[in-house]
Design a protein around this motif. Structure first.
Motif, mmCIF file in Angstrom:
data_model
loop_
_atom_site.group_PDB
_atom_site.id
_atom_site.type_symbol
_atom_site.label_atom_id
_atom_site.label_comp_id
_atom_site.label_asym_id
_atom_site.label_seq_id
_atom_site.Cartn_x
_atom_site.Cartn_y
_atom_site.Cartn_z
ATOM 1 N N ALA A 131 0.393 -1.124 0.241
ATOM 2 C CA ALA A 131 -0.072 -0.240 -0.276
ATOM 3 C C ALA A 131 0.829 0.939 -0.060
ATOM 4 O O ALA A 131 0.619 2.187 -0.596
ATOM 5 N N SER A 132 1.579 0.972 0.823
ATOM 6 C CA SER A 132 3.087 2.454 0.338
ATOM 7 C C SER A 132 2.853 3.345 -0.839
ATOM 8 O O SER A 132 3.629 3.577 -1.193
ATOM 9 N N TRP A 134 1.879 1.965 -3.687
ATOM 10 C CA TRP A 134 0.548 2.697 -4.282
ATOM 11 C C TRP A 134 0.179 3.856 -3.616
ATOM 12 O O TRP A 134 -0.361 5.004 -5.046
ATOM 13 N N LYS A 135 0.802 4.197 -2.652
ATOM 14 C CA LYS A 135 0.273 5.609 -2.482
ATOM 15 C C LYS A 135 1.309 6.579 -2.435
ATOM 16 O O LYS A 135 0.755 8.176 -3.667
ATOM 17 N N THR A 136 2.188 6.361 -3.223
ATOM 18 C CA THR A 136 3.064 7.087 -4.662
ATOM 19 C C THR A 136 2.884 7.162 -4.918
ATOM 20 O O THR A 136 3.235 8.609 -6.159
ATOM 21 N N VAL A 140 -5.173 5.786 -2.861
ATOM 22 C CA VAL A 140 -5.776 5.614 -1.268
ATOM 23 C C VAL A 140 -6.725 5.016 -1.339
ATOM 24 O O VAL A 140 -7.342 4.356 -2.066
ATOM 25 N N THR A 141 -6.800 4.455 0.078
ATOM 26 C CA THR A 141 -7.346 3.765 0.664
ATOM 27 C C THR A 141 -9.074 3.837 0.281
ATOM 28 O O THR A 141 -9.338 4.982 0.302
ATOM 29 N N THR A 160 -5.131 -4.460 0.861
ATOM 30 C CA THR A 160 -6.209 -2.737 1.564
ATOM 31 C C THR A 160 -6.517 -2.608 -0.054
ATOM 32 O O THR A 160 -6.134 -2.922 -1.409
ATOM 33 N N MET A 162 -7.597 -0.179 -3.172
ATOM 34 C CA MET A 162 -7.597 1.638 -3.287
ATOM 35 C C MET A 162 -7.723 1.680 -4.510
ATOM 36 O O MET A 162 -7.991 1.337 -4.914
ATOM 37 N N ARG A 164 -8.165 4.813 -7.465
ATOM 38 C CA ARG A 164 -7.347 6.748 -7.746
ATOM 39 C C ARG A 164 -7.738 7.191 -8.582
ATOM 40 O O ARG A 164 -8.341 6.633 -9.747
#
Length: 167
Positions: A131-132, A134-136, A140-141, A160, A162, A164
């Motif tokens: 998830a970290s 993919w956040k970059t 978002v969750t 998680t 996610m 966008r």
């Protein structure tokens, strides 16, 4: 930095991609050849391969899909009527290709293809602490309905949901 080639995933890449999958993932997340290759046959495939000096070092399995409906892990993909989103099923980079930005390049290329086809958002299930990463990439969750939460359980502890917008 070595020259990285990104192209459509070819059937001839399958054996090498399955080897990367086995190298990178826990045994519980490794999919059968049947399940894996069903993503290549999707109506709107966005499956890509990354090579360095002619050697496959990463791949991405993605396809058009219904919104808020992740397919269960390990099952062959069934045909979807009309695609609403880009679903990123799998992104893996072999140890030999890590640290070169291959994952980001594969995702960006898939986004370009999907936007060209009129898709405006992407969804995925992040596994094994990804998830970290993919956040970059701007994900978002998302709130998981009980149905989605049940599917997430099949992806392993800490999976998680996610999403966008793209394009």
């Amino acid at each position: 930095m070595p020259l990285i080639s990104i192209r459509r995933f070819a059937r001839s890449d399958l054996a090498h991609a399955l080897a990367i999958q086995s190298e990178i993932y826990l045994v519980s997340l490794v999919e059968s050849e049947t399940s894996f290759s069903s993503r290549l046959d999707a109506k709107m495939p966005y499956c890509l391969a990354a090579s360095v000096k002619g050697q496959l070092v990463g791949y991405m399995l993605a396809h058009g899909w219904r919104r808020n409906a992740p397919p269960p892990l390990g099952t062959p993909l069934e045909e979807v009527g009309s695609a609403e989103i880009l679903f990123i099923h799998d992104l893996a980079v072999a140890t030999a290709g890590q640290g070169l930005g291959i994952g980001r390049r594969l995702v960006d290329h898939a986004f370009d293809l999907a936007v060209h086809d009129g898709l405006k958002s992407a969804e995925l299930v992040a596994v094994e602490g990804a998830a970290s990463f993919w956040k970059t990439m701007g994900f978002v969750t998302l709130d998981a309905t009980p149905e989605i939460a049940a599917k997430l359980a099949g992806y392993g502890r800490g999976a998680t949901w996610m999403g966008r917008t793209i394009g």
